[in-house]
Scaffold this motif. Structure first.
Motif, PDB file in Angstrom:
ATOM      1  N   VAL A   1       0.865  -1.175   0.000  1.00 33.51           N
ATOM      2  CA  VAL A   1       0.000   0.000   0.000  1.00 33.51           C
ATOM      3  C   VAL A   1       0.900   1.222   0.000  1.00 33.51           C
ATOM      4  O   VAL A   1       1.878   1.275   0.758  1.00 33.51           O
ATOM      5  N   THR A   2       0.571   2.190  -0.857  1.00 33.82           N
ATOM      6  CA  THR A   2       1.360   3.424  -0.905  1.00 33.82           C
ATOM      7  C   THR A   2       0.436   4.627  -0.778  1.00 33.82           C
ATOM      8  O   THR A   2      -0.748   4.567  -1.118  1.00 33.82           O
ATOM      9  N   THR A   3       1.004   5.715  -0.299  1.00 37.53           N
ATOM     10  CA  THR A   3       0.315   7.006  -0.256  1.00 37.53           C
ATOM     11  C   THR A   3       1.379   8.084  -0.119  1.00 37.53           C
ATOM     12  O   THR A   3       2.545   7.789   0.132  1.00 37.53           O
ATOM     13  N   GLY A   4       0.990   9.295  -0.300  1.00 36.34           N
ATOM     14  CA  GLY A   4       1.949  10.387  -0.140  1.00 36.34           C
ATOM     15  C   GLY A   4       1.519  11.630  -0.878  1.00 36.34           C
ATOM     16  O   GLY A   4       0.338  11.845  -1.131  1.00 36.34           O
ATOM     17  N   THR A   5       2.515  12.409  -1.266  1.00 41.64           N
ATOM     18  CA  THR A   5       2.236  13.728  -1.824  1.00 41.64           C
ATOM     19  C   THR A   5       2.390  13.817  -3.328  1.00 41.64           C
ATOM     20  O   THR A   5       1.937  14.770  -3.927  1.00 41.64           O
ATOM     21  N   ASN A   6       3.059  12.846  -3.948  1.00 46.59           N
ATOM     22  CA  ASN A   6       3.272  12.870  -5.395  1.00 46.59           C
ATOM     23  C   ASN A   6       4.013  14.128  -5.835  1.00 46.59           C
ATOM     24  O   ASN A   6       3.736  14.691  -6.887  1.00 46.59           O
ATOM     25  N   THR A   7       4.923  14.593  -5.003  1.00 49.02           N
ATOM     26  CA  THR A   7       5.776  15.746  -5.324  1.00 49.02           C
ATOM     27  C   THR A   7       7.226  15.348  -5.097  1.00 49.02           C
ATOM     28  O   THR A   7       7.514  14.407  -4.351  1.00 49.02           O
ATOM     29  N   TRP A   8       8.132  16.072  -5.712  1.00 51.97           N
ATOM     30  CA  TRP A   8       9.553  15.749  -5.594  1.00 51.97           C
ATOM     31  C   TRP A   8      10.215  16.412  -4.391  1.00 51.97           C
ATOM     32  O   TRP A   8      11.031  15.803  -3.704  1.00 51.97           O
ATOM     33  N   ALA A   9       9.873  17.663  -4.092  1.00 53.58           N
ATOM     34  CA  ALA A   9      10.667  18.430  -3.142  1.00 53.58           C
ATOM     35  C   ALA A   9      10.004  18.675  -1.791  1.00 53.58           C
ATOM     36  O   ALA A   9      10.608  19.330  -0.943  1.00 53.58           O
TER      37      ALA A   9
ATOM     38  N   GLU B   1      12.638  16.650   2.577  1.00 50.98           N
ATOM     39  CA  GLU B   1      13.180  17.905   3.100  1.00 50.98           C
ATOM     40  C   GLU B   1      14.101  17.641   4.283  1.00 50.98           C
ATOM     41  O   GLU B   1      13.708  17.887   5.408  1.00 50.98           O
ATOM     42  N   PRO B   2      15.276  17.138   4.180  1.00 53.00           N
ATOM     43  CA  PRO B   2      15.968  16.703   2.968  1.00 53.00           C
ATOM     44  C   PRO B   2      15.540  15.278   2.585  1.00 53.00           C
ATOM     45  O   PRO B   2      14.918  14.567   3.369  1.00 53.00           O
ATOM     46  N   HIS B   3      15.942  14.867   1.400  1.00 57.24           N
ATOM     47  CA  HIS B   3      15.608  13.530   0.922  1.00 57.24           C
ATOM     48  C   HIS B   3      16.264  12.471   1.813  1.00 57.24           C
ATOM     49  O   HIS B   3      17.453  12.557   2.124  1.00 57.24           O
ATOM     50  N   GLY B   4      15.467  11.499   2.208  1.00 61.47           N
ATOM     51  CA  GLY B   4      15.968  10.410   3.035  1.00 61.47           C
ATOM     52  C   GLY B   4      14.987   9.256   3.043  1.00 61.47           C
ATOM     53  O   GLY B   4      13.771   9.458   2.967  1.00 61.47           O
ATOM     54  N   GLN B   5      15.505   8.041   3.107  1.00 59.62           N
ATOM     55  CA  GLN B   5      14.669   6.838   3.114  1.00 59.62           C
ATOM     56  C   GLN B   5      14.790   6.147   4.458  1.00 59.62           C
ATOM     57  O   GLN B   5      15.869   5.695   4.838  1.00 59.62           O
ATOM     58  N   THR B   6      13.662   6.045   5.158  1.00 58.43           N
ATOM     59  CA  THR B   6      13.610   5.363   6.440  1.00 58.43           C
ATOM     60  C   THR B   6      12.877   4.040   6.261  1.00 58.43           C
ATOM     61  O   THR B   6      11.818   3.993   5.651  1.00 58.43           O
ATOM     62  N   ARG B   7      13.455   2.974   6.814  1.00 59.35           N
ATOM     63  CA  ARG B   7      12.793   1.662   6.795  1.00 59.35           C
ATOM     64  C   ARG B   7      12.363   1.322   8.211  1.00 59.35           C
ATOM     65  O   ARG B   7      13.106   1.531   9.176  1.00 59.35           O
ATOM     66  N   TYR B   8      11.165   0.765   8.324  1.00 63.17           N
ATOM     67  CA  TYR B   8      10.612   0.313   9.591  1.00 63.17           C
ATOM     68  C   TYR B   8      10.370  -1.185   9.483  1.00 63.17           C
ATOM     69  O   TYR B   8       9.719  -1.646   8.549  1.00 63.17           O
ATOM     70  N   ARG B   9      10.888  -1.933  10.447  1.00 66.41           N
ATOM     71  CA  ARG B   9      10.634  -3.372  10.504  1.00 66.41           C
ATOM     72  C   ARG B   9       9.819  -3.656  11.764  1.00 66.41           C
ATOM     73  O   ARG B   9      10.191  -3.210  12.843  1.00 66.41           O
TER      74      ARG B   9
END
Length: 168
Positions: free
Chosen positions: A81-89, A156-164
Motif C-alpha cells: 500500500v502506498t500514499t503520499g504527496t506525489n511531489t519531488w521536493a 526535506e531533505p531527501h531520506g529513506q527510512t525503513r521500519y521493521r
C-alpha cells in the motif's frame, strides 16, 4: 510496540535523519487516497487506488468480493500500500508491505465502518452485514494490513527510512 527504524544513507542527503514512526503513521492516517498493489493469478501486478482507514496501526480497506483485488487476495494475500504527496521536493511518501487479512467479526467491522464515516463523511457510510460491509447481494470484504515492513521517503531533505515490525 514501535518498529525497528533504520535510515538508509545510500538513498538520501547526508543531512537526512530517520523519519519518526509517529510522523509516518500520521501521514497514513490522514491520507485520503491509497494505492493497493496485489498479484494476479498469472503473477502480473494489479494496482488500484482506493480509500481506507488506519486503526490500531494497521491500514484497512474494503472491496467487492468479486473485484479483481479480492480475487487476487484469495490466492496471494501479500500486498503493498502506498500514499503520499506525489511531489519531488516536499512532503512524505509512505510504502507499507504486509499481509492482507480479512476482517469478519461484527465489532471490528462496526469500528471500521465508524472510522470510514468519521474520515470520509456520509458518502462512505457502511452498514455492517454478515462478515462484511453491506447487507445486499454485493457485499464488500474488509481487509487489515498489519505492516511487516514500511518505508518513509522524506523530501526535506531527501531520506529513506525503513521500519521493521515484529511478527504479530
Amino acid at each position: 510496540m514501535d518498529p525497528v527504524t533504520d535510515l538508509d544513507a545510500r538513498f538520501g542527503d547526508p543531512s537526512a535523519r530517520p523519519t519518526p514512526w509517529p510522523e509516518t503513521l500520521r501521514v497514513l492516517e490522514e491520507a485520503e487516497l491509497y494505492w493497493l498493489a496485489t498479484v494476479r493469478k498469472d503473477g502480473r501486478p494489479h494496482v488500484t487506488p482506493l480509500i481506507g482507514v488506519v486503526h490500531d496501526d494497521a491500514v484497512h480497506f474494503c472491496t467487492g468480493v468479486g473485484e479483481q483485488k479480492a480475487r487476487n487476495l484469495d490466492r496471494n494475500p501479500q500486498v503493498t500500500v502506498t500514499t503520499g504527496t506525489n511531489t519531488w521536493a516536499s512532503g512524505l511518501d509512505v510504502v507499507v508491505e504486509g499481509t492482507a487479512v480479512r476482517v469478519t467479526d461484527r465489532p471490528s467491522l462496526q469500528t471500521l465502518a465508524d472510522a470510514y464515516l468519521d474520515k470520509y463523511g456520509e458518502a462512505w457510510r457502511f452498514e455492517v452485514g454478515d462478515g462484511a460491509f453491506g447487507t445486499s447481494d454485493d457485499p464488500a470484504a474488509v481487509f487489515r494490513i498489519a505492516p511487516a515492513t514500511a518505508f518513509a521517503f522524506a523530501k526535506e531533505p531527501h531520506g529513506q527510512t525503513r521500519y521493521r515490525f515484529p511478527a504479530r
